[in-house]
Design an enzyme around this catalytic site. Sequence first.
Site, PDB file in Angstrom:
ATOM      1  N   GLU A  21      -1.134  51.235  18.431  1.00  0.00           N
ATOM      2  CA  GLU A  21      -0.537  51.796  19.642  1.00  0.00           C
ATOM      3  C   GLU A  21      -0.567  53.322  19.617  1.00  0.00           C
ATOM      4  O   GLU A  21      -0.447  53.941  18.555  1.00  0.00           O
ATOM      5  CB  GLU A  21       0.904  51.293  19.781  1.00  0.00           C
ATOM      6  CG  GLU A  21       0.919  49.800  20.056  1.00  0.00           C
ATOM      7  CD  GLU A  21       2.317  49.230  20.232  1.00  0.00           C
ATOM      8  OE1 GLU A  21       2.446  48.300  21.045  1.00  0.00           O
ATOM      9  OE2 GLU A  21       3.267  49.693  19.589  1.00  0.00           O
ATOM     10  N   CYS A  53       1.501  60.718  20.609  1.00  0.00           N
ATOM     11  CA  CYS A  53       1.888  60.175  19.310  1.00  0.00           C
ATOM     12  C   CYS A  53       0.764  59.230  18.859  1.00  0.00           C
ATOM     13  O   CYS A  53       0.460  58.245  19.529  1.00  0.00           O
ATOM     14  CB  CYS A  53       3.223  59.445  19.468  1.00  0.00           C
ATOM     15  SG  CYS A  53       3.811  58.706  17.955  1.00  0.00           S
ATOM     16  N   CYS A  83       1.480  49.448   8.032  1.00  0.00           N
ATOM     17  CA  CYS A  83       1.878  50.499   7.094  1.00  0.00           C
ATOM     18  C   CYS A  83       2.378  49.831   5.825  1.00  0.00           C
ATOM     19  O   CYS A  83       3.072  48.820   5.878  1.00  0.00           O
ATOM     20  CB  CYS A  83       2.973  51.373   7.700  1.00  0.00           C
ATOM     21  SG  CYS A  83       3.457  52.738   6.611  1.00  0.00           S
ATOM     22  N   CYS A 109       9.392  51.047   5.497  1.00  0.00           N
ATOM     23  CA  CYS A 109      10.738  51.580   5.739  1.00  0.00           C
ATOM     24  C   CYS A 109      11.556  50.522   6.466  1.00  0.00           C
ATOM     25  O   CYS A 109      11.068  49.826   7.358  1.00  0.00           O
ATOM     26  CB  CYS A 109      10.665  52.857   6.574  1.00  0.00           C
ATOM     27  SG  CYS A 109       9.764  54.167   5.735  1.00  0.00           S
ATOM     28  N   CYS A 118      11.923  50.416  10.412  1.00  0.00           N
ATOM     29  CA  CYS A 118      10.705  50.665  11.196  1.00  0.00           C
ATOM     30  C   CYS A 118       9.986  49.353  11.503  1.00  0.00           C
ATOM     31  O   CYS A 118       9.668  48.572  10.607  1.00  0.00           O
ATOM     32  CB  CYS A 118       9.786  51.604  10.424  1.00  0.00           C
ATOM     33  SG  CYS A 118       8.171  51.786  11.174  1.00  0.00           S
ATOM     34  N   CYS A 178      10.495  55.682  19.441  1.00  0.00           N
ATOM     35  CA  CYS A 178      10.275  55.899  18.024  1.00  0.00           C
ATOM     36  C   CYS A 178      10.704  54.690  17.193  1.00  0.00           C
ATOM     37  O   CYS A 178      11.779  54.146  17.395  1.00  0.00           O
ATOM     38  CB  CYS A 178      11.106  57.104  17.636  1.00  0.00           C
ATOM     39  SG  CYS A 178      10.491  57.869  16.200  1.00  0.00           S
TER      40      CYS A 178
HETATM   41  S1  SF4 Z   1       8.509  54.907   9.261  1.00  0.00           S
HETATM   42 FE1  SF4 Z   1       7.207  53.072   9.548  1.00  0.00          FE
HETATM   43  S2  SF4 Z   1       5.144  53.867   9.870  1.00  0.00           S
HETATM   44 FE2  SF4 Z   1       6.373  55.550   8.991  1.00  0.00          FE
HETATM   45  S3  SF4 Z   1       6.044  55.400   6.763  1.00  0.00           S
HETATM   46 FE3  SF4 Z   1       7.895  54.189   7.195  1.00  0.00          FE
HETATM   47  S4  SF4 Z   1       7.110  52.104   7.520  1.00  0.00           S
HETATM   48 FE4  SF4 Z   1       5.361  53.468   7.662  1.00  0.00          FE
END
Ligand code: SF4
Length: 379
Positions: A91, A104, A111, A115, A118, A346
């Site tokens: 995206e 963005c 990923c 996190c 996220c 976000c």
């Molecule tokens: S916030 Fe999401 S995209 Fe960014 S490093 Fe952490 S897991 Fe990866």
Amino acid sequence: MRVNLLDFDLEGLVAWCERLGEKRFRAVQLYRWIHQKGASDFDQMSDLAKSLRAKLAALAEVKALPLLSEHVSDDGTVKWLFDVGQGNAVETVYIPEADRGTLCVSSQAGCAVGCRFCSTGHQGFSRNLSTAEIVAQLWFAEHRLRQPAAPGEGVPFTRAIDNVVMMGMGEPLQNYSALLPALRTMLDDHAYGLSRRRVTVSTSGVVPMIDRLGQDCPVALAVSLHAPDDALRNNLVPLNRKYPIEELMQACLRYLEVAPRDFITFEYCMLDGVNDHLQQAQALVELVRRHGVSCKFNLIPFNPFPASGLSCSQRPQVQSFAAVLLQAGIVTTVRRTRGDDIDAACGQLAGEVQDRTRASERFAQRRQTIPIVVAKELQ
Ligand code: SF4
């Protein structure tokens, strides 16, 4: 297979053209046609010799990413979903404001950092994007949104995108070799001509690559901090186990010596009852003062998604948290949520990811077994 010319920064394109026996200025012309004019058809490139155009058509292409969907939010935010093959999609989000437009951009399909707050991290990781796939997001957005300039302005168009933030899907510094030529194309005056201050790389804290970025292409740096101490940050940003806060602060100080801005932006996602106590705001003040890191805080209201088990801090708590930082003289902003009606805000970017690393499974397990640790005196 034909070469996708979006894969090259200018020096890369010059080298490729030289292998075809073409001079540097031809590569510059070609680069300008692609990035400044958005051309993908070599026949359009009227100032290139016909013989060169024929050579290009045989050997190369300007290949955009297939567009799967486009959603426009009530507030004007636009989210595009692009197909990057093998069941993966990424995206890209355009955020218009009165005086600028920000794009963005994603750097990976999924990923691997995982996190806790996220949505991308919960999906796991499939693969790095190529330089062409990163640049194609900007190439598409700029030329789709660009408007002809008003009569008398002396320029043929007004630029749609003034800022690029590498804050979409993925950890950009874990895809450094593809990121670097993409950044160079964003900055190049023969392409998008963005200033270093207006291109931001956001990282969860890959310390050695922060140093590399500082040496190779210092652009604005944002660091996803999210906690004032290692115990909590280990839990929210698992990369912290490898590069703890002390090392991260030292890397920020080294980066500041070369950074185009005189501050680092610390991103801080506001999680109800987890990292939003006022003592934690005070601990952040002490942390950055102790290290002497010139910084700005960007407090981000958490955008909840079902699997997270987390909720957003109450608005008065966010304001009180910000007040502690502001009173300490630290510039602090609270990010306005944009595009949440189209899941473009976000932390909401999810695309489609064929998780090849079983990261999402591991993260789900970890969430079950490791409760979020908040310092005892705050409980
Ligand atoms: S916030 Fe999401 S995209 Fe960014 S490093 Fe952490 S897991 Fe990866």
